[in-house]
Motif scaffolding. Structure first.
Motif, PDB file in Angstrom:
ATOM      1  N   GLY A   1      31.034  23.013 -30.772  1.00 14.95           N
ATOM      2  CA  GLY A   1      29.903  22.694 -31.631  1.00 14.95           C
ATOM      3  C   GLY A   1      29.122  21.476 -31.178  1.00 14.95           C
ATOM      4  N   TRP A   2      29.672  20.701 -30.255  1.00 13.29           N
ATOM      5  CA  TRP A   2      28.984  19.528 -29.727  1.00 13.29           C
ATOM      6  C   TRP A   2      27.786  19.979 -28.911  1.00 13.29           C
ATOM      7  CZ3 TRP A   2      27.964  18.348 -24.637  1.00 13.29           C
ATOM      8  CH2 TRP A   2      27.487  17.068 -24.372  1.00 13.29           C
ATOM      9  N   PHE A   3      26.711  19.192 -28.915  1.00 13.05           N
ATOM     10  CA  PHE A   3      25.569  19.453 -28.048  1.00 13.05           C
ATOM     11  C   PHE A   3      24.908  18.150 -27.666  1.00 13.05           C
ATOM     12  CE2 PHE A   3      24.109  19.655 -32.370  1.00 13.05           C
ATOM     13  CZ  PHE A   3      22.911  18.937 -32.371  1.00 13.05           C
ATOM     14  N   SER A   4      24.299  18.145 -26.507  1.00 12.59           N
ATOM     15  CA  SER A   4      23.601  16.952 -26.031  1.00 12.59           C
ATOM     16  C   SER A   4      22.134  17.039 -26.406  1.00 12.59           C
ATOM     17  CB  SER A   4      23.743  16.832 -24.508  1.00 12.59           C
ATOM     18  OG  SER A   4      22.963  17.822 -23.870  1.00 12.59           O
ATOM     19  N   PRO A   5      21.453  15.905 -26.423  1.00  7.71           N
ATOM     20  CA  PRO A   5      20.009  15.949 -26.660  1.00  7.71           C
ATOM     21  C   PRO A   5      19.302  16.617 -25.485  1.00  7.71           C
ATOM     22  CG  PRO A   5      20.765  13.676 -26.349  1.00  7.71           C
ATOM     23  CD  PRO A   5      21.967  14.562 -26.278  1.00  7.71           C
ATOM     24  N   ALA A   6      18.127  17.150 -25.731  1.00  7.06           N
ATOM     25  CA  ALA A   6      17.348  17.774 -24.665  1.00  7.06           C
ATOM     26  C   ALA A   6      16.898  16.696 -23.681  1.00  7.06           C
ATOM     27  CB  ALA A   6      16.152  18.508 -25.238  1.00  7.06           C
ATOM     28  N   ARG A   7      17.051  16.969 -22.420  1.00  4.54           N
ATOM     29  CA  ARG A   7      16.700  16.020 -21.363  1.00  4.54           C
ATOM     30  C   ARG A   7      15.881  16.738 -20.301  1.00  4.54           C
ATOM     31  NH1 ARG A   7      18.567  11.175 -23.376  1.00  4.54           N
ATOM     32  NH2 ARG A   7      20.760  11.316 -23.908  1.00  4.54           N
ATOM     33  N   ARG A   8      15.068  15.989 -19.600  1.00  3.14           N
ATOM     34  CA  ARG A   8      14.383  16.539 -18.435  1.00  3.14           C
ATOM     35  C   ARG A   8      15.272  16.444 -17.198  1.00  3.14           C
ATOM     36  NH1 ARG A   8       8.757  17.495 -18.934  1.00  3.14           N
ATOM     37  NH2 ARG A   8       7.958  16.701 -20.896  1.00  3.14           N
ATOM     38  N   SER A   9      16.227  15.532 -17.215  1.00  4.17           N
ATOM     39  CA  SER A   9      17.121  15.310 -16.083  1.00  4.17           C
ATOM     40  C   SER A   9      18.352  16.211 -16.177  1.00  4.17           C
ATOM     41  CB  SER A   9      17.558  13.844 -16.048  1.00  4.17           C
ATOM     42  OG  SER A   9      18.588  13.658 -15.110  1.00  4.17           O
ATOM     43  N   ARG A  10      18.459  17.148 -15.264  1.00  2.68           N
ATOM     44  CA  ARG A  10      19.642  18.019 -15.240  1.00  2.68           C
ATOM     45  C   ARG A  10      20.897  17.210 -14.920  1.00  2.68           C
ATOM     46  NH1 ARG A  10      15.510  20.940 -13.184  1.00  2.68           N
ATOM     47  NH2 ARG A  10      15.072  22.917 -14.213  1.00  2.68           N
ATOM     48  N   ASP A  11      20.762  16.226 -14.021  1.00  4.62           N
ATOM     49  CA  ASP A  11      21.916  15.397 -13.670  1.00  4.62           C
ATOM     50  C   ASP A  11      22.464  14.654 -14.882  1.00  4.62           C
ATOM     51  OD1 ASP A  11      21.988  16.120 -11.014  1.00  4.62           O
ATOM     52  OD2 ASP A  11      20.842  14.387 -10.324  1.00  4.62           O
ATOM     53  N   LEU A  12      21.587  14.088 -15.688  1.00  2.00           N
ATOM     54  CA  LEU A  12      22.028  13.367 -16.885  1.00  2.00           C
ATOM     55  C   LEU A  12      22.703  14.319 -17.868  1.00  2.00           C
ATOM     56  CD1 LEU A  12      22.248  10.831 -18.562  1.00  2.00           C
ATOM     57  CD2 LEU A  12      19.897  11.206 -19.336  1.00  2.00           C
ATOM     58  N   THR A  13      22.174  15.500 -18.023  1.00  7.68           N
ATOM     59  CA  THR A  13      22.790  16.490 -18.914  1.00  7.68           C
ATOM     60  C   THR A  13      24.181  16.860 -18.413  1.00  7.68           C
ATOM     61  OG1 THR A  13      20.631  17.363 -19.509  1.00  7.68           O
ATOM     62  CG2 THR A  13      22.525  18.781 -19.944  1.00  7.68           C
ATOM     63  N   ARG A  14      24.324  17.054 -17.120  1.00  7.39           N
ATOM     64  CA  ARG A  14      25.646  17.374 -16.548  1.00  7.39           C
ATOM     65  C   ARG A  14      26.630  16.231 -16.757  1.00  7.39           C
ATOM     66  NH1 ARG A  14      22.473  19.140 -11.884  1.00  7.39           N
ATOM     67  NH2 ARG A  14      22.010  21.338 -12.216  1.00  7.39           N
ATOM     68  N   ARG A  15      26.160  14.989 -16.583  1.00 10.60           N
ATOM     69  CA  ARG A  15      27.035  13.835 -16.793  1.00 10.60           C
ATOM     70  C   ARG A  15      27.473  13.728 -18.246  1.00 10.60           C
ATOM     71  NH1 ARG A  15      23.684   9.151 -14.612  1.00 10.60           N
ATOM     72  NH2 ARG A  15      22.174  10.757 -14.213  1.00 10.60           N
ATOM     73  N   GLU A  16      26.546  13.964 -19.171  1.00 14.42           N
ATOM     74  CA  GLU A  16      26.909  13.925 -20.592  1.00 14.42           C
ATOM     75  C   GLU A  16      27.930  15.012 -20.927  1.00 14.42           C
ATOM     76  OE1 GLU A  16      22.843  12.056 -22.498  1.00 14.42           O
ATOM     77  OE2 GLU A  16      23.025  14.230 -22.373  1.00 14.42           O
ATOM     78  N   ALA A  17      27.772  16.185 -20.347  1.00 18.61           N
ATOM     79  CA  ALA A  17      28.737  17.265 -20.562  1.00 18.61           C
ATOM     80  C   ALA A  17      30.105  16.884 -19.994  1.00 18.61           C
ATOM     81  CB  ALA A  17      28.228  18.557 -19.938  1.00 18.61           C
ATOM     82  N   ALA A  18      30.110  16.303 -18.811  1.00 18.59           N
ATOM     83  CA  ALA A  18      31.371  15.874 -18.198  1.00 18.59           C
ATOM     84  C   ALA A  18      32.033  14.773 -19.028  1.00 18.59           C
ATOM     85  CB  ALA A  18      31.124  15.394 -16.770  1.00 18.59           C
ATOM     86  N   ASP A  19      31.238  13.859 -19.560  1.00 17.38           N
ATOM     87  CA  ASP A  19      31.777  12.800 -20.424  1.00 17.38           C
ATOM     88  C   ASP A  19      32.390  13.393 -21.688  1.00 17.38           C
ATOM     89  OD1 ASP A  19      30.943  10.910 -18.595  1.00 17.38           O
ATOM     90  OD2 ASP A  19      29.175  10.289 -19.763  1.00 17.38           O
ATOM     91  N   HIS A  20      31.745  14.408 -22.252  1.00 22.72           N
ATOM     92  CA  HIS A  20      32.287  15.068 -23.446  1.00 22.72           C
ATOM     93  C   HIS A  20      33.633  15.713 -23.131  1.00 22.72           C
ATOM     94  CE1 HIS A  20      32.734  17.523 -26.991  1.00 22.72           C
ATOM     95  NE2 HIS A  20      32.788  18.601 -26.237  1.00 22.72           N
ATOM     96  N   LEU A  21      33.704  16.416 -22.018  1.00 20.66           N
ATOM     97  CA  LEU A  21      34.971  17.063 -21.649  1.00 20.66           C
ATOM     98  C   LEU A  21      36.059  16.034 -21.391  1.00 20.66           C
ATOM     99  CD1 LEU A  21      33.697  19.937 -19.343  1.00 20.66           C
ATOM    100  CD2 LEU A  21      34.582  20.110 -21.675  1.00 20.66           C
ATOM    101  N   ALA A  22      35.707  14.925 -20.738  1.00 20.80           N
ATOM    102  CA  ALA A  22      36.685  13.869 -20.484  1.00 20.80           C
ATOM    103  C   ALA A  22      37.172  13.243 -21.789  1.00 20.80           C
ATOM    104  CB  ALA A  22      36.088  12.805 -19.571  1.00 20.80           C
ATOM    105  N   ALA A  23      36.268  13.049 -22.736  1.00 25.92           N
ATOM    106  CA  ALA A  23      36.637  12.463 -24.021  1.00 25.92           C
ATOM    107  C   ALA A  23      37.559  13.386 -24.811  1.00 25.92           C
ATOM    108  CB  ALA A  23      35.388  12.157 -24.849  1.00 25.92           C
ATOM    109  N   THR A  24      37.339  14.684 -24.733  1.00 24.68           N
ATOM    110  CA  THR A  24      38.200  15.624 -25.452  1.00 24.68           C
ATOM    111  C   THR A  24      39.561  15.735 -24.785  1.00 24.68           C
ATOM    112  OG1 THR A  24      37.259  17.509 -24.277  1.00 24.68           O
ATOM    113  CG2 THR A  24      36.314  16.955 -26.429  1.00 24.68           C
TER     114      THR A  24
END
Length: 62
Positions: free
Chosen positions: A35-58
């Motif tokens: 159910g988690w989601f990141s904010p919309a970004r223009r930077s694909r790299d930033l979106t990937r990093r946020e996703a990786a951070d979420h997985l690491a936190a879980t």
């Protein structure tokens, strides 16, 4: 949110977190099966990093 649901006979538990990167126009965002989601970004790299951070936190919580 799946962890908040009671376990009932005949049901299977949700698999581990699965994150997808989606694009809408020039924006991209990450969505997780929990159910988690990141904010919309223009930077694909930033979106990937946020996703990786979420997985690491879980992973740290288990």
């Amino acid at each position: 949110m799946h962890s908040e649901l009671p376990a009932a006979p005949g049901t299977t538990p949700m698999p581990e977190h699965r994150v997808e990167i989606s694009e809408r126009g020039s924006f991209c965002f990450a969505i997780c099966s929990c159910g988690w989601f990141s904010p919309a970004r223009r930077s694909r790299d930033l979106t990937r990093r946020e996703a990786a951070d979420h997985l690491a936190a879980t992973d740290d919580r288990t």
